[in-house]
Design a protein around this motif. Structure first.
Motif, PDB file in Angstrom:
ATOM      1  N   ARG A 118       5.869  -6.060  14.927  1.00 54.24           N
ATOM      2  CA  ARG A 118       5.065  -4.841  15.042  1.00 54.24           C
ATOM      3  C   ARG A 118       5.308  -3.944  13.841  1.00 54.24           C
ATOM      4  NH1 ARG A 118       6.119  -1.684  20.357  1.00 54.24           N
ATOM      5  NH2 ARG A 118       4.627  -0.336  19.273  1.00 54.24           N
ATOM      6  N   LYS A 119       4.220  -3.364  13.324  1.00 53.04           N
ATOM      7  CA  LYS A 119       4.387  -2.423  12.223  1.00 53.04           C
ATOM      8  C   LYS A 119       4.984  -1.125  12.743  1.00 53.04           C
ATOM      9  CE  LYS A 119       0.850  -3.815   8.901  1.00 53.04           C
ATOM     10  NZ  LYS A 119      -0.354  -3.364   8.149  1.00 53.04           N
ATOM     11  N   PRO A 120       5.867  -0.502  11.975  1.00 53.48           N
ATOM     12  CA  PRO A 120       6.405   0.807  12.368  1.00 53.48           C
ATOM     13  C   PRO A 120       5.310   1.871  12.362  1.00 53.48           C
ATOM     14  CG  PRO A 120       7.753  -0.248  10.682  1.00 53.48           C
ATOM     15  CD  PRO A 120       6.490  -1.027  10.762  1.00 53.48           C
ATOM     16  N   GLY A 121       5.632   3.038  12.923  1.00 51.50           N
ATOM     17  CA  GLY A 121       4.652   4.111  12.986  1.00 51.50           C
ATOM     18  C   GLY A 121       4.236   4.612  11.618  1.00 51.50           C
ATOM     19  N   TYR A 122       5.191   4.638  10.681  1.00 55.07           N
ATOM     20  CA  TYR A 122       4.910   5.044   9.307  1.00 55.07           C
ATOM     21  C   TYR A 122       5.511   4.018   8.357  1.00 55.07           C
ATOM     22  CZ  TYR A 122       3.614   9.656  11.084  1.00 55.07           C
ATOM     23  OH  TYR A 122       3.015  10.686  11.758  1.00 55.07           O
ATOM     24  N   LEU A 123       4.751   3.656   7.326  1.00 50.71           N
ATOM     25  CA  LEU A 123       5.232   2.731   6.311  1.00 50.71           C
ATOM     26  C   LEU A 123       5.416   3.486   5.001  1.00 50.71           C
ATOM     27  CD1 LEU A 123       2.774  -0.279   6.844  1.00 50.71           C
ATOM     28  CD2 LEU A 123       4.856   0.265   8.112  1.00 50.71           C
ATOM     29  N   ILE A 124       6.500   3.195   4.289  1.00 48.41           N
ATOM     30  CA  ILE A 124       6.730   3.756   2.956  1.00 48.41           C
ATOM     31  C   ILE A 124       6.656   2.608   1.955  1.00 48.41           C
ATOM     32  CG2 ILE A 124       8.310   4.980   1.436  1.00 48.41           C
ATOM     33  CD1 ILE A 124       9.566   6.246   3.880  1.00 48.41           C
ATOM     34  N   ARG A 125       5.592   2.598   1.182  1.00 42.29           N
ATOM     35  CA  ARG A 125       5.429   1.579   0.143  1.00 42.29           C
ATOM     36  C   ARG A 125       5.905   2.156  -1.183  1.00 42.29           C
ATOM     37  NH1 ARG A 125       2.247  -2.461   2.271  1.00 42.29           N
ATOM     38  NH2 ARG A 125       0.990  -1.871   4.090  1.00 42.29           N
ATOM     39  N   MET A 126       6.638   1.361  -1.944  1.00 46.06           N
ATOM     40  CA  MET A 126       7.251   1.834  -3.184  1.00 46.06           C
ATOM     41  C   MET A 126       6.842   0.949  -4.354  1.00 46.06           C
ATOM     42  SD  MET A 126      11.032   2.263  -1.459  1.00 46.06           S
ATOM     43  CE  MET A 126      11.839   2.714  -2.999  1.00 46.06           C
ATOM     44  N   ASP A 127       6.167   1.542  -5.316  1.00 45.46           N
ATOM     45  CA  ASP A 127       5.828   0.858  -6.565  1.00 45.46           C
ATOM     46  C   ASP A 127       6.690   1.483  -7.650  1.00 45.46           C
ATOM     47  OD1 ASP A 127       4.766  -0.378  -8.738  1.00 45.46           O
ATOM     48  OD2 ASP A 127       2.699   0.244  -8.411  1.00 45.46           O
ATOM     49  N   ILE A 128       7.795   0.830  -7.956  1.00 53.00           N
ATOM     50  CA  ILE A 128       8.758   1.390  -8.908  1.00 53.00           C
ATOM     51  C   ILE A 128       8.300   1.104 -10.327  1.00 53.00           C
ATOM     52  CG2 ILE A 128      11.130   1.221  -9.773  1.00 53.00           C
ATOM     53  CD1 ILE A 128      12.049   0.849  -6.923  1.00 53.00           C
ATOM     54  N   ARG A 129       8.155   2.170 -11.102  1.00 55.55           N
ATOM     55  CA  ARG A 129       7.712   2.047 -12.492  1.00 55.55           C
ATOM     56  C   ARG A 129       8.898   2.043 -13.455  1.00 55.55           C
ATOM     57  NH1 ARG A 129       2.327   3.743 -12.296  1.00 55.55           N
ATOM     58  NH2 ARG A 129       1.521   3.138 -10.240  1.00 55.55           N
ATOM     59  N   ARG A 130       9.971   2.715 -13.066  1.00 51.30           N
ATOM     60  CA  ARG A 130      11.136   2.801 -13.936  1.00 51.30           C
ATOM     61  C   ARG A 130      12.382   2.992 -13.085  1.00 51.30           C
ATOM     62  NH1 ARG A 130      12.599   7.551 -18.406  1.00 51.30           N
ATOM     63  NH2 ARG A 130      14.315   6.408 -19.408  1.00 51.30           N
ATOM     64  N   PHE A 131      13.454   2.267 -13.414  1.00 51.71           N
ATOM     65  CA  PHE A 131      14.719   2.428 -12.699  1.00 51.71           C
ATOM     66  C   PHE A 131      15.839   1.871 -13.557  1.00 51.71           C
ATOM     67  CE2 PHE A 131      17.159   1.627  -8.472  1.00 51.71           C
ATOM     68  CZ  PHE A 131      17.770   2.863  -8.602  1.00 51.71           C
ATOM     69  N   THR A 146       3.569   5.550  -1.348  1.00 46.98           N
ATOM     70  CA  THR A 146       2.503   5.730  -0.361  1.00 46.98           C
ATOM     71  C   THR A 146       3.123   5.758   1.022  1.00 46.98           C
ATOM     72  OG1 THR A 146       0.869   4.581  -1.720  1.00 46.98           O
ATOM     73  CG2 THR A 146       0.383   4.778   0.628  1.00 46.98           C
ATOM     74  N   ILE A 147       2.794   6.776   1.811  1.00 43.45           N
ATOM     75  CA  ILE A 147       3.156   6.806   3.232  1.00 43.45           C
ATOM     76  C   ILE A 147       1.898   6.464   4.018  1.00 43.45           C
ATOM     77  CG2 ILE A 147       3.945   8.215   5.158  1.00 43.45           C
ATOM     78  CD1 ILE A 147       5.562   9.865   3.197  1.00 43.45           C
ATOM     79  N   GLU A 148       1.979   5.377   4.739  1.00 42.61           N
ATOM     80  CA  GLU A 148       0.815   4.862   5.455  1.00 42.61           C
ATOM     81  C   GLU A 148       1.078   4.914   6.965  1.00 42.61           C
ATOM     82  OE1 GLU A 148      -1.071   0.484   6.097  1.00 42.61           O
ATOM     83  OE2 GLU A 148      -0.725   1.111   4.023  1.00 42.61           O
ATOM     84  N   PRO A 149       0.314   5.728   7.690  1.00 41.60           N
ATOM     85  CA  PRO A 149       0.494   5.793   9.139  1.00 41.60           C
ATOM     86  C   PRO A 149      -0.144   4.589   9.814  1.00 41.60           C
ATOM     87  CG  PRO A 149      -1.285   7.223   8.494  1.00 41.60           C
ATOM     88  CD  PRO A 149      -0.739   6.640   7.223  1.00 41.60           C
ATOM     89  N   GLN A 150       0.431   4.185  10.917  1.00 42.13           N
ATOM     90  CA  GLN A 150      -0.123   3.044  11.641  1.00 42.13           C
ATOM     91  C   GLN A 150      -1.474   3.389  12.244  1.00 42.13           C
ATOM     92  OE1 GLN A 150       2.373   1.568  14.779  1.00 42.13           O
ATOM     93  NE2 GLN A 150       1.268  -0.346  14.973  1.00 42.13           N
ATOM     94  N   GLU A 151      -1.642   4.665  12.662  1.00 40.43           N
ATOM     95  CA  GLU A 151      -2.904   5.075  13.246  1.00 40.43           C
ATOM     96  C   GLU A 151      -3.985   5.079  12.175  1.00 40.43           C
ATOM     97  OE1 GLU A 151      -0.163   6.650  13.407  1.00 40.43           O
ATOM     98  OE2 GLU A 151       0.423   7.044  15.480  1.00 40.43           O
ATOM     99  N   SER A 152      -5.069   4.356  12.412  1.00 39.37           N
ATOM    100  CA  SER A 152      -6.095   4.174  11.396  1.00 39.37           C
ATOM    101  C   SER A 152      -6.849   5.454  11.073  1.00 39.37           C
ATOM    102  CB  SER A 152      -7.096   3.098  11.841  1.00 39.37           C
ATOM    103  OG  SER A 152      -7.690   3.460  13.072  1.00 39.37           O
ATOM    104  N   GLU A 153      -6.871   6.425  11.979  1.00 39.35           N
ATOM    105  CA  GLU A 153      -7.629   7.648  11.730  1.00 39.35           C
ATOM    106  C   GLU A 153      -6.936   8.569  10.726  1.00 39.35           C
ATOM    107  OE1 GLU A 153      -5.241   8.356  15.542  1.00 39.35           O
ATOM    108  OE2 GLU A 153      -6.476   6.772  14.639  1.00 39.35           O
ATOM    109  N   LYS A 154      -5.695   8.332  10.438  1.00 41.60           N
ATOM    110  CA  LYS A 154      -4.980   9.148   9.454  1.00 41.60           C
ATOM    111  C   LYS A 154      -5.066   8.506   8.080  1.00 41.60           C
ATOM    112  CE  LYS A 154      -1.421  11.132  12.495  1.00 41.60           C
ATOM    113  NZ  LYS A 154       0.038  11.262  12.696  1.00 41.60           N
ATOM    114  N   ALA A 155      -5.361   9.324   7.085  1.00 45.78           N
ATOM    115  CA  ALA A 155      -5.422   8.824   5.714  1.00 45.78           C
ATOM    116  C   ALA A 155      -4.014   8.732   5.137  1.00 45.78           C
ATOM    117  CB  ALA A 155      -6.274   9.750   4.852  1.00 45.78           C
TER     118      ALA A 155
END
Length: 205
Positions: A118-131, A146-155
């Motif tokens: 199951r996907k969590p309620g909120y997803l944190i996607r990380m595109d690392i450009r420099r580290f 990007t913070i992506e909510p599981q609920e589709s109605e939220k952007a």
């Protein structure tokens, strides 16, 4: 998620030796990023929600076993005898999740891939450009997140994090410790964004 018993900026897990010739051996040291958020820091409300960290995307120059530093504007140096103890991608996921566990009043903090199915309620996607660390200066971290909510109605919510932490000492241990601190600062930013996102969702419901 289990709490680690000991907090540290850097942990040397194990070492080996390479024979460089008669009477000469060079020790290989393995390093890992560590959580830097204290359990005593203020916590952000996110009760009843689960958070997933990942996936994380790394540029090609970071997808290697050696610890690297930026010695000149266009020149990276690979530490031949200082290596990551685990894939850097997995280390970043684990440490960010542990930092968030200490910052959020959340039921669960998961790392990608989601073993529960199951996907969590909120997803944190990380595109690392420099580290990486700049020799004699500081460790730098740039993340398009990007913070992506599981609920589709939220952007989804997007942003750019740029942080740095001065080196406190010399050598690879100081480099990895500073990198850990920048990841801690990123985690604090994500905790704030998540709490704000959740509050906006309540206000709009």
């Amino acid at each position: 998620m289990r709490h680690p018993m000991i907090l540290a900026g850097v942990l040397i897990l194990l070492s080996g030796c390479i024979n460089l010739g008669e009477g000469t051996r060079q020790r290989i040291r393995l390093y890992t990023l560590q959580p830097t958020v204290s359990a005593a820091e203020p916590r952000f409300g996110l009760a009843g929600q689960s958070v997933g960290v990942g996936p994380v995307y790394l540029p090609d120059y970071l997808q290697r076993t050696q610890v690297i530093t930026l010695d000149a504007p266009n020149e990276y140096r690979l530490a031949e005898f200082a290596k990551w103890a685990e894939p850097l991608e997995e280390n970043i996921l684990r440490v960010t999740a542990e930092n968030l566990f200490r910052l959020l009043e959340s039921e669960r903090i998961l790392t990608f891939p989601w073993r529960s199915g199951r996907k969590p309620g909120y997803l944190i996607r990380m595109d690392i450009r420099r580290f990486e660390a700049v020799t004699g200066d500081a460790a730098h971290l740039t993340v398009q997140w990007t913070i992506e909510p599981q609920e589709s109605e939220k952007a989804p919510r997007n942003g750019l994090f740029q942080g740095k932490s001065p080196l406190q000492g010399e050598g690879t241990e100081a480099v990895v410790a500073a990198m850990s601190r920048t990841l801690g600062d990123f985690s604090r930013r994500m905790a704030e964004e998540l709490a704000r996102f959740a509050e906006q969702g309540k206000a709009g419901s």
